[in-house]
Motif scaffolding. Structure first.
Motif, PDB file in Angstrom:
ATOM      1  N   GLN A 190       0.857  -1.186   0.000  1.00  0.00           N
ATOM      2  CA  GLN A 190       0.000   0.000   0.000  1.00  0.00           C
ATOM      3  C   GLN A 190       0.891   1.234   0.000  1.00  0.00           C
ATOM      4  O   GLN A 190       1.833   1.315   0.792  1.00  0.00           O
ATOM      5  N   PRO A 191       0.650   2.183  -0.901  1.00  0.00           N
ATOM      6  CA  PRO A 191       1.563   3.325  -0.981  1.00  0.00           C
ATOM      7  C   PRO A 191       1.434   4.225   0.252  1.00  0.00           C
ATOM      8  O   PRO A 191       0.320   4.544   0.677  1.00  0.00           O
ATOM      9  N   ALA A 192       2.589   4.565   0.819  1.00  0.00           N
ATOM     10  CA  ALA A 192       2.587   5.522   1.930  1.00  0.00           C
ATOM     11  C   ALA A 192       2.692   6.931   1.368  1.00  0.00           C
ATOM     12  O   ALA A 192       2.022   7.849   1.813  1.00  0.00           O
ATOM     13  N   THR A 193       3.525   7.066   0.346  1.00  0.00           N
ATOM     14  CA  THR A 193       3.593   8.342  -0.371  1.00  0.00           C
ATOM     15  C   THR A 193       3.617   8.022  -1.854  1.00  0.00           C
ATOM     16  O   THR A 193       4.046   6.946  -2.274  1.00  0.00           O
ATOM     17  N   VAL A 194       3.121   8.961  -2.618  1.00  0.00           N
ATOM     18  CA  VAL A 194       3.089   8.787  -4.063  1.00  0.00           C
ATOM     19  C   VAL A 194       3.704  10.045  -4.661  1.00  0.00           C
ATOM     20  O   VAL A 194       3.450  11.143  -4.164  1.00  0.00           O
ATOM     21  N   PRO A 195       4.548   9.904  -5.711  1.00  0.00           N
ATOM     22  CA  PRO A 195       5.107  11.115  -6.322  1.00  0.00           C
ATOM     23  C   PRO A 195       3.987  12.060  -6.738  1.00  0.00           C
ATOM     24  O   PRO A 195       2.908  11.601  -7.139  1.00  0.00           O
ATOM     25  N   LEU A 196       4.277  13.334  -6.668  1.00  0.00           N
ATOM     26  CA  LEU A 196       3.267  14.351  -6.984  1.00  0.00           C
ATOM     27  C   LEU A 196       2.614  14.080  -8.342  1.00  0.00           C
ATOM     28  O   LEU A 196       1.411  14.189  -8.518  1.00  0.00           O
ATOM     29  N   ALA A 197       3.433  13.653  -9.337  1.00  0.00           N
ATOM     30  CA  ALA A 197       2.908  13.452 -10.684  1.00  0.00           C
ATOM     31  C   ALA A 197       1.869  12.346 -10.723  1.00  0.00           C
ATOM     32  O   ALA A 197       0.935  12.380 -11.534  1.00  0.00           O
ATOM     33  N   LEU A 198       2.018  11.349  -9.852  1.00  0.00           N
ATOM     34  CA  LEU A 198       1.062  10.233  -9.868  1.00  0.00           C
ATOM     35  C   LEU A 198      -0.070  10.447  -8.870  1.00  0.00           C
ATOM     36  O   LEU A 198      -0.904   9.569  -8.675  1.00  0.00           O
ATOM     37  N   ASN A 199      -0.073  11.574  -8.207  1.00  0.00           N
ATOM     38  CA  ASN A 199      -1.130  11.847  -7.236  1.00  0.00           C
ATOM     39  C   ASN A 199      -2.034  12.981  -7.714  1.00  0.00           C
ATOM     40  O   ASN A 199      -3.011  13.311  -7.068  1.00  0.00           O
ATOM     41  N   THR A 200      -1.639  13.588  -8.869  1.00  0.00           N
ATOM     42  CA  THR A 200      -2.443  14.680  -9.419  1.00  0.00           C
ATOM     43  C   THR A 200      -2.649  14.410 -10.907  1.00  0.00           C
ATOM     44  O   THR A 200      -1.971  13.559 -11.489  1.00  0.00           O
ATOM     45  N   HIS A 201      -3.584  15.134 -11.510  1.00  0.00           N
ATOM     46  CA  HIS A 201      -3.887  14.895 -12.911  1.00  0.00           C
ATOM     47  C   HIS A 201      -3.394  16.004 -13.836  1.00  0.00           C
ATOM     48  O   HIS A 201      -3.444  15.854 -15.049  1.00  0.00           O
ATOM     49  N   ALA A 202      -2.924  17.111 -13.232  1.00  0.00           N
ATOM     50  CA  ALA A 202      -2.676  18.312 -14.030  1.00  0.00           C
ATOM     51  C   ALA A 202      -1.726  18.065 -15.190  1.00  0.00           C
ATOM     52  O   ALA A 202      -1.987  18.440 -16.332  1.00  0.00           O
ATOM     53  N   LEU A 203      -0.607  17.385 -14.905  1.00  0.00           N
ATOM     54  CA  LEU A 203       0.403  17.174 -15.936  1.00  0.00           C
ATOM     55  C   LEU A 203      -0.187  16.377 -17.096  1.00  0.00           C
ATOM     56  O   LEU A 203       0.045  16.676 -18.278  1.00  0.00           O
ATOM     57  N   TRP A 204      -0.976  15.380 -16.759  1.00  0.00           N
ATOM     58  CA  TRP A 204      -1.499  14.466 -17.787  1.00  0.00           C
ATOM     59  C   TRP A 204      -2.605  15.139 -18.588  1.00  0.00           C
ATOM     60  O   TRP A 204      -2.724  14.909 -19.792  1.00  0.00           O
ATOM     61  N   VAL A 205      -3.413  15.954 -17.903  1.00  0.00           N
ATOM     62  CA  VAL A 205      -4.433  16.713 -18.632  1.00  0.00           C
ATOM     63  C   VAL A 205      -3.759  17.681 -19.597  1.00  0.00           C
ATOM     64  O   VAL A 205      -4.170  17.836 -20.742  1.00  0.00           O
ATOM     65  N   ALA A 206      -2.648  18.295 -19.121  1.00  0.00           N
ATOM     66  CA  ALA A 206      -1.927  19.240 -19.984  1.00  0.00           C
ATOM     67  C   ALA A 206      -1.380  18.520 -21.211  1.00  0.00           C
ATOM     68  O   ALA A 206      -1.469  19.014 -22.336  1.00  0.00           O
ATOM     69  N   LEU A 207      -0.810  17.322 -21.012  1.00  0.00           N
ATOM     70  CA  LEU A 207      -0.283  16.568 -22.150  1.00  0.00           C
ATOM     71  C   LEU A 207      -1.410  16.161 -23.100  1.00  0.00           C
ATOM     72  O   LEU A 207      -1.255  16.180 -24.318  1.00  0.00           O
ATOM     73  N   MET A 208      -2.552  15.787 -22.510  1.00  0.00           N
ATOM     74  CA  MET A 208      -3.698  15.389 -23.330  1.00  0.00           C
ATOM     75  C   MET A 208      -4.131  16.554 -24.237  1.00  0.00           C
ATOM     76  O   MET A 208      -4.335  16.380 -25.453  1.00  0.00           O
ATOM     77  N   ILE A 209      -4.221  17.738 -23.642  1.00  0.00           N
ATOM     78  CA  ILE A 209      -4.647  18.902 -24.435  1.00  0.00           C
ATOM     79  C   ILE A 209      -3.566  19.264 -25.451  1.00  0.00           C
ATOM     80  O   ILE A 209      -3.855  19.570 -26.610  1.00  0.00           O
ATOM     81  N   GLY A 210      -2.308  19.170 -25.016  1.00  0.00           N
ATOM     82  CA  GLY A 210      -1.203  19.483 -25.923  1.00  0.00           C
ATOM     83  C   GLY A 210      -1.212  18.580 -27.144  1.00  0.00           C
ATOM     84  O   GLY A 210      -1.105  19.041 -28.285  1.00  0.00           O
ATOM     85  N   LEU A 211      -1.386  17.274 -26.917  1.00  0.00           N
ATOM     86  CA  LEU A 211      -1.392  16.341 -28.043  1.00  0.00           C
ATOM     87  C   LEU A 211      -2.627  16.544 -28.921  1.00  0.00           C
ATOM     88  O   LEU A 211      -2.580  16.315 -30.129  1.00  0.00           O
ATOM     89  N   THR A 212      -3.724  16.961 -28.318  1.00  0.00           N
ATOM     90  CA  THR A 212      -4.908  17.243 -29.135  1.00  0.00           C
ATOM     91  C   THR A 212      -4.606  18.388 -30.091  1.00  0.00           C
ATOM     92  O   THR A 212      -4.977  18.350 -31.264  1.00  0.00           O
ATOM     93  N   ILE A 213      -3.893  19.387 -29.572  1.00  0.00           N
ATOM     94  CA  ILE A 213      -3.581  20.546 -30.423  1.00  0.00           C
ATOM     95  C   ILE A 213      -2.625  20.136 -31.541  1.00  0.00           C
ATOM     96  O   ILE A 213      -2.856  20.440 -32.710  1.00  0.00           O
ATOM     97  N   THR A 214      -1.579  19.359 -31.194  1.00  0.00           N
ATOM     98  CA  THR A 214      -0.637  18.981 -32.250  1.00  0.00           C
ATOM     99  C   THR A 214      -1.297  18.053 -33.274  1.00  0.00           C
ATOM    100  O   THR A 214      -1.048  18.167 -34.467  1.00  0.00           O
ATOM    101  N   ASN A 215      -2.141  17.149 -32.821  1.00  0.00           N
ATOM    102  CA  ASN A 215      -2.670  16.141 -33.736  1.00  0.00           C
ATOM    103  C   ASN A 215      -3.970  16.556 -34.430  1.00  0.00           C
ATOM    104  O   ASN A 215      -4.345  15.955 -35.426  1.00  0.00           O
ATOM    105  N   TYR A 216      -4.683  17.509 -33.867  1.00  0.00           N
ATOM    106  CA  TYR A 216      -5.948  17.910 -34.468  1.00  0.00           C
ATOM    107  C   TYR A 216      -5.969  19.359 -34.950  1.00  0.00           C
ATOM    108  O   TYR A 216      -6.804  19.728 -35.771  1.00  0.00           O
TER     109      TYR A 216
END
Lengths: 271, 540
Positions: B491-517
């Motif tokens: 059971q995780p006691a601590t999780v890196p910030l990147a895996l505990n939040t969605h902001a980075l991944w949402v940003a990448l999702m939007i970024g790739l949408t812009i490049t690909n669409y």
């Protein structure tokens, strides 16, 4: 812990994930926009930029293929389901006056006894389109063309609205015990023929398709043959020519006979 | 018992009720198209039914399941009161209202445009506005999931977000963004034509907008299933999740790469550049990664359960699995269908292979196997698992549940395998009837007949499912206890910030949408002369 700690190059997750994503995008873009276009030996590109534009789908006109000169006129009419969909009494009245000159062939009540089309109750858009095509030369007929030459757009609209206003000859198919012809109900899917009924009545109607129930059998046969032979060519996108070419003579007879069947007493009543 | 059981039950019951109706329509469609039925003399009836089936199964049913399950997760995984219950009810009623508004014109034959809209076909504006209301209702859920997570984070700074909630919020963000494509298509293109402000429409642009939604929506449907794999199945069979980190990575990968891949649906479309088709194809290949990660992690988790139950040997541990447990059964069926469906998907995303099955029944077979099979069977499992916590009553007849799952699995295989086969033979999709008397397609009659029998097997299973749920409302009361999710081996006691939040991944999702669409959409929108006259459905 906040977004500021994450969106910084000191955060290795940020650096790695953005780096990998960007790298994948750059590699796929290079392959997709440069390598693969040049991998097609049958396409010649002037330079890399040309290849990229081609792969990106930049709209361009091909200079080599000049548009073929069109020797025959095509229909210039654009119809929507709103075309002439709002009749008014004044227009119908004007149309009635103009229609005096049509009565000799199309009948005083729009029901013909001369193997000319019955116009009573026909869709306004259809009549308008045919008149327009006769005037522009997209459709020619020794009798009709001279009549249409002098008509203005408004006169054609008024005539169309007047005939659409008249009561239509009711559909009558006297042999209910026999199945409807396959060509009308099912078409011939393997030959790319849609059912007649899906545009011309019996199943459905589509904008610009005339109502055929009760029309003259001889007239409909003649038109189908004219479409098949290419003598008539005012159908939009060759729809009817493609269909008529693929129809067998028997199917033409069946379809014409089916749509033409009409109660004799009604024909008598309009005499 | 969950505090918001009424809210969750309302979502689930509405979801499964409309599912039952759409399933019946689906079975009828298979029958009428097969050699078992006579030709339908009015094909419009078929497309009317198909529109209703697709709209319900694509937009209403999975959205309601994701929402209901999401509320249950938010309350039980975060162990806090659900914030915004009134808003949640408002979202629910918006979906009810939107569904009714959309279904009336469909039933009247005024919107037989299929759930994919297919411009330049244009139906009644009420149909489109109804669909928009359904989406808006679900966006309320997206906001609530985000708000609830934020409240929890405020109260528990630095703590790892429970996996189920992390995944649930990832799914909701994915939906929020992926729905934007269809929303733009509806609001900017279709509705103005449907209400008569314009008479022409850029069908090519509309198809690109729709591809933005159409592929990632599948991953939105998939997320509840994957949450069930990770957060329910290991607990239900007495095991543990092999790796909490791996699970998080799977969900964030969905968030990033589910979006910029939709153009493999437009391989046959001339208005999209070949370069963009290739880029989308490459990213589609990447989306197999989170699924492969998941299959590995879940197999490892299941193996842990088997070994805890005394299983041994390289593969011998499989015998020790609790096969009489419906969750185990559902997982196994789901994986088998996911395997076949995924393999078919790899063919769809490859440009050259796709050209032989594009727009054939293969595609219908593919998405029924993935969505109707692998995904929906886990929706059943979620309902079975959650039901005692919603009703305070237990299921007494587990055999009936197993029968239902078996029937669904067998039915889906019998339905979709022949579909794939006739697709390879070239049978087109979206056809109201086929002339099996024609020698060219006569050999396909047997496969299509099997497929229709599979359709009725599915209908039987679906009815059984509703019966089981209804009987579950009246069975003996039981104290179900608090609703819990699987624990990880570590059971995780601590999780890196990147895996505990969605902001980075949402940003990448939007970024790739812009490049690909971005470029394809902009060029199509700015190029003159790309619109065609609208074809009004049901109009005279």
């Amino acid at each position: 812990m906040s977004a500021r700690d994450l969106f910084t190059l000191t955060n290795r997750h940020f650096k790695t994930s953005v780096g990998i994503t960007a790298a994948i995008f750059v590699v796929t873009a290079i392959v997709g926009f440069i390598v693969l276009p040049f991998a097609q030996p049958w396409v010649q590109f002037a330079n890399v930029w040309d290849a990229i534009c081609s792969a990106a789908g930049v709209p361009q006109r091909s200079a080599a293929a000049a548009a073929q000169a069109q020797d025959k006129r095509l229909s210039e009419v654009v119809l929507t389901s709103h075309t002439l969909s709002r009749p008014n009494q004044e227009a119908i009245g004007r149309g009635a006056t103009l229609a005096q000159r049509c009565a000799i062939c199309h009948g005083p009540t729009g029901i013909s006894r001369a193997d000319s089309p019955n116009l009573a109750g026909q869709y306004a858009a259809v009549i308008y389109k045919e008149l327009h095509d006769f005037r522009s030369g997209a459709r020619t007929n020794a009798v009709m063309s001279p009549f249409a030459t002098g008509l203005t757009d408004q006169e054609m609209g008024d005539l169309a609205l007047y005939y659409a206003f008249l009561p239509r000859l009711p559909a009558y198919h006297p042999t209910p015990q026999l199945p409807k012809p396959n060509i009308v109900i099912y078409g011939a899917p393997m030959r790319g023929i849609a059912p007649c009924g899906s545009c011309h009545g019996s199943l459905d109607n589509k904008v610009g398709s005339p109502w055929l129930e009760g029309q003259s059998e001889a007239y409909m046969k003649a038109q189908l043959r004219a479409f098949a032979g290419g003598d008539r060519r005012n159908d939009i996108s060759q729809q009817m020519r493609n269909i008529a070419r693929a129809m067998t003579p028997q199917e033409i007879d069946e379809a014409a006979a089916y749509y033409a069947s009409q109660p004799p007493d009604i024909v008598k009543a309009v005499d | 018992m969950l505090a918001n059981r009424k809210l969750v039950l309302a979502h689930f019951w509405l979801a499964f009720a409309v599912f039952g109706v759409a399933l019946t329509l689906g079975a009828w469609q298979m029958f009428i198209r097969s050699p078992l039925g006579t030709w339908l003399s009015n094909p419009e009836l078929y497309y009317r039914s198909l529109t209703a089936h697709g709209t319900v199964m694509g937009y209403v049913f999975p959205t309601l399941v994701a929402m209901g399950f999401g509320y249950a997760i938010s309350e039980s995984a975060l162990e806090q009161r659900l914030v915004g219950v009134r808003w949640a009810w408002a979202g629910f009623w918006l979906i009810v209202g939107g569904s009714i508004m959309a279904m009336i014109p469909v039933a009247l034959g005024r919107a037989s445009v299929l759930y994919t809209f297919y411009p330049p076909l244009i139906g009644s504006p009420f149909y489109y506005v109804g669909v928009v209301l359904v989406v808006v209702g679900s966006w309320i859920w997206v906001a609530l999931m985000s708000i609830n997570l934020r409240v929890w984070k405020g109260a528990n700074p630095g703590k790892p977000v429970p996996l189920a909630m992390f995944a649930n919020v990832a799914g909701s963000y994915l939906w929020a963004w992926t729905a934007v494509g269809a929303a733009l298509e509806l609001l900017l293109q279709i509705i103005p034509v449907a209400v008569g402000l314009k008479a022409t429409i850029d069908a090519g642009l509309a198809r690109v907008f729709f591809s933005w939604t159409l592929h990632a929506i599948v991953y939105f449907w998939l997320v509840p299933t994957y949450i069930a794999y990770y957060a329910i199945v290991p607990r239900a069979i007495g095991g543990r999740v092999y790796s909490d980190t791996m699970a998080r990575i799977a969900f964030i990968l969905f968030l990033v790469v589910a979006m910029p891949i939709g153009m493999h649906h437009t391989f046959g479309d001339p208005q999209v550049g070949a370069g963009f088709k290739f880029v989308h194809s490459a990213f589609t290949a990447l989306v197999a990664l989170p699924t492969l990660l998941t299959v590995f992690t879940i197999c490892a988790s299941v193996e842990i359960a088997a070994r805890l139950r005394g299983g041994h040997g390289l593969f011998g541990w499989m015998r020790a699995l609790p096969w009489d447990n419906p969750m185990m059964l559902a997982l196994a069926f789901s994986f088998v269908m996911l395997g076949f469906g995924g393999a078919g998907g790899l063919i769809n995303m490859s440009y050259q292979l796709d050209s032989s099955i594009h727009n054939t029944q293969w595609i219908t077979g593919h998405f029924h196997l993935i969505f109707g099979g692998a995904i929906v069977i886990m929706y059943f499992a979620i309902a079975y698992d959650l039901w005692p916590h919603l009703t305070g009553r237990e299921f007494v007849d587990l055999r009936l549940i197993r029968t239902q799952l078996w029937l669904w699995f067998i039915g889906m295989i019998i339905t979709t395998f022949p579909w794939h086969w006739v697709g390879i033979l070239g049978m087109p999709r979206r056809m109201a009837y086929f002339d099996f008397a024609d020698p060219a397609i006569a050999p396909q009659a047997l496969s299509v007949t099997f497929s229709a029998i599979g359709g009725f097997t599915l209908l039987t299973s679906g009815i059984l499912f509703l019966v089981i749920l209804a009987r579950g409302m009246r069975s003996p009361a039981v104290e179900a206890g608090a609703y819990r999710f699987s624990l990880a081996v570590h059971q995780p006691a601590t999780v890196p910030l990147a895996l505990n939040t969605h902001a980075l991944w949402v940003a990448l999702m939007i970024g790739l949408t812009i490049t690909n669409y971005g470029y394809p959409i902009l060029t199509l929108a700015l190029t003159e002369g790309t619109s065609v006259p609208a074809v009004y459905v049901g109009a005279q």
